[in-house]
Design a protein around this motif. Structure first.
Motif, PDB file in Angstrom:
ATOM      1  N   ILE A 134       0.840  -1.205   0.000  1.00  9.93           N
ATOM      2  CA  ILE A 134       0.000   0.000   0.000  1.00  9.93           C
ATOM      3  C   ILE A 134       0.871   1.250   0.000  1.00  9.93           C
ATOM      4  O   ILE A 134       0.620   2.206  -0.739  1.00  9.93           O
ATOM      5  N   PHE A 135       1.932   1.236   0.779  1.00  7.13           N
ATOM      6  CA  PHE A 135       2.851   2.378   0.829  1.00  7.13           C
ATOM      7  C   PHE A 135       3.478   2.628  -0.545  1.00  7.13           C
ATOM      8  O   PHE A 135       3.547   3.762  -1.008  1.00  7.13           O
ATOM      9  N   VAL A 136       3.925   1.583  -1.206  1.00  4.41           N
ATOM     10  CA  VAL A 136       4.555   1.722  -2.525  1.00  4.41           C
ATOM     11  C   VAL A 136       3.548   2.269  -3.533  1.00  4.41           C
ATOM     12  O   VAL A 136       3.866   3.155  -4.324  1.00  4.41           O
ATOM     13  N   VAL A 137       2.325   1.757  -3.508  1.00  2.00           N
ATOM     14  CA  VAL A 137       1.291   2.230  -4.431  1.00  2.00           C
ATOM     15  C   VAL A 137       0.998   3.712  -4.184  1.00  2.00           C
ATOM     16  O   VAL A 137       0.920   4.506  -5.128  1.00  2.00           O
ATOM     17  N   LEU A 138       0.854   4.100  -2.924  1.00  2.00           N
ATOM     18  CA  LEU A 138       0.605   5.512  -2.609  1.00  2.00           C
ATOM     19  C   LEU A 138       1.768   6.400  -3.035  1.00  2.00           C
ATOM     20  O   LEU A 138       1.569   7.511  -3.523  1.00  2.00           O
ATOM     21  N   LEU A 139       2.973   5.919  -2.864  1.00  2.00           N
ATOM     22  CA  LEU A 139       4.152   6.666  -3.292  1.00  2.00           C
ATOM     23  C   LEU A 139       4.157   6.858  -4.799  1.00  2.00           C
ATOM     24  O   LEU A 139       4.430   7.950  -5.301  1.00  2.00           O
ATOM     25  N   LEU A 140       3.834   5.817  -5.541  1.00  2.00           N
ATOM     26  CA  LEU A 140       3.766   5.917  -7.001  1.00  2.00           C
ATOM     27  C   LEU A 140       2.682   6.892  -7.442  1.00  2.00           C
ATOM     28  O   LEU A 140       2.888   7.689  -8.357  1.00  2.00           O
ATOM     29  N   ILE A 141       1.534   6.850  -6.791  1.00  2.00           N
ATOM     30  CA  ILE A 141       0.446   7.761  -7.141  1.00  2.00           C
ATOM     31  C   ILE A 141       0.845   9.205  -6.884  1.00  2.00           C
ATOM     32  O   ILE A 141       0.635  10.078  -7.734  1.00  2.00           O
ATOM     33  N   SER A 142       1.450   9.476  -5.750  1.00  2.00           N
ATOM     34  CA  SER A 142       1.840  10.849  -5.445  1.00  2.00           C
ATOM     35  C   SER A 142       2.949  11.336  -6.374  1.00  2.00           C
ATOM     36  O   SER A 142       2.952  12.479  -6.798  1.00  2.00           O
ATOM     37  N   THR A 143       3.888  10.472  -6.713  1.00  2.39           N
ATOM     38  CA  THR A 143       4.960  10.844  -7.641  1.00  2.39           C
ATOM     39  C   THR A 143       4.394  11.140  -9.019  1.00  2.39           C
ATOM     40  O   THR A 143       4.788  12.106  -9.671  1.00  2.39           O
ATOM     41  N   THR A 144       3.457  10.330  -9.457  1.00  2.00           N
ATOM     42  CA  THR A 144       2.836  10.532 -10.764  1.00  2.00           C
ATOM     43  C   THR A 144       2.050  11.833 -10.796  1.00  2.00           C
ATOM     44  O   THR A 144       2.133  12.589 -11.767  1.00  2.00           O
ATOM     45  N   SER A 145       1.295  12.137  -9.749  1.00  8.17           N
ATOM     46  CA  SER A 145       0.526  13.377  -9.732  1.00  8.17           C
ATOM     47  C   SER A 145       1.459  14.584  -9.679  1.00  8.17           C
ATOM     48  O   SER A 145       1.191  15.606 -10.295  1.00  8.17           O
ATOM     49  N   PHE A 146       2.587  14.472  -8.978  1.00  9.85           N
ATOM     50  CA  PHE A 146       3.571  15.548  -8.935  1.00  9.85           C
ATOM     51  C   PHE A 146       4.138  15.794 -10.335  1.00  9.85           C
ATOM     52  O   PHE A 146       4.234  16.926 -10.788  1.00  9.85           O
ATOM     53  N   ALA A 147       4.500  14.736 -11.029  1.00  6.80           N
ATOM     54  CA  ALA A 147       5.047  14.869 -12.385  1.00  6.80           C
ATOM     55  C   ALA A 147       3.994  15.427 -13.334  1.00  6.80           C
ATOM     56  O   ALA A 147       4.299  16.257 -14.189  1.00  6.80           O
ATOM     57  N   LYS A 148       2.757  14.985 -13.185  1.00  9.12           N
ATOM     58  CA  LYS A 148       1.671  15.460 -14.040  1.00  9.12           C
ATOM     59  C   LYS A 148       1.450  16.958 -13.827  1.00  9.12           C
ATOM     60  O   LYS A 148       1.246  17.702 -14.778  1.00  9.12           O
ATOM     61  N   GLU A 149       1.490  17.406 -12.578  1.00 10.38           N
ATOM     62  CA  GLU A 149       1.343  18.827 -12.252  1.00 10.38           C
ATOM     63  C   GLU A 149       2.386  19.646 -12.992  1.00 10.38           C
ATOM     64  O   GLU A 149       2.095  20.680 -13.566  1.00 10.38           O
ATOM     65  N   ARG A 150       3.606  19.184 -12.973  1.00  8.50           N
ATOM     66  CA  ARG A 150       4.690  19.914 -13.628  1.00  8.50           C
ATOM     67  C   ARG A 150       4.540  19.906 -15.149  1.00  8.50           C
ATOM     68  O   ARG A 150       4.842  20.893 -15.806  1.00  8.50           O
TER      69      ARG A 150
END
Length: 136
Positions: free
Chosen positions: A11-27
């Motif tokens: 669950i931690f890894v999945v949440l980390l991937l989701i947050s990283t992806t949303s950060f990259a998408k924002e940029r």
């Protein structure tokens, strides 16, 4: 216990991937600093004609002080101090992205500089300033 620990790790890894992806998408959804500047109303900010230095950056507020490294020593120290104060005041929004534009120009008697920081989400001017100093 092992199943629970593995599940929690997954669950931690999945949440980390989701947050990283949303950060990259924002940029990725924001125009570059040069693209933004080219569309910016020049009554709000424009570089000096025949400027010695023009800086155009898209950065997080927490990285703002580093933008000054693109300037000569005197200007670098001035902008490092000013940006450091700005970052301290905006501590709550340190991860927010901003556009930063700086322009400097020397003539025979004076050195002129101006800068502006614009919120990338709201397009509001957060800080702007102009200054000059005598070269003699």
């Amino acid at each position: 216990m092992r199943i629970t620990l593995k599940t929690m790790l997954l669950i931690f890894v999945v949440l980390l991937l989701i947050s990283t992806t949303s950060f990259a998408k924002e940029r990725l959804n924001r125009p570059s600093a040069v693209e933004y500047y080219n569309k910016l109303n020049k009554k709000i900010f424009s570089d000096f004609d025949n400027a010695d230095i023009n800086v155009k950056e898209y950065v997080q507020i927490k990285d703002l002080v580093g933008v000054a490294s693109k300037l000569n020593e005197t200007d670098r120290r001035l902008y490092e101090r000013n940006f450091k104060v700005f970052v301290e005041r905006k501590f709550q929004e340190r991860d927010q992205y901003v556009y930063v534009f700086i322009s400097t120009k020397k003539d025979s008697k004076y050195k002129n500089n101006k800068h502006i920081i614009i919120d990338s989400e709201t397009n509001k001017v957060l800080v702007e300033g102009k200054g000059w100093s005598s070269l003699k």
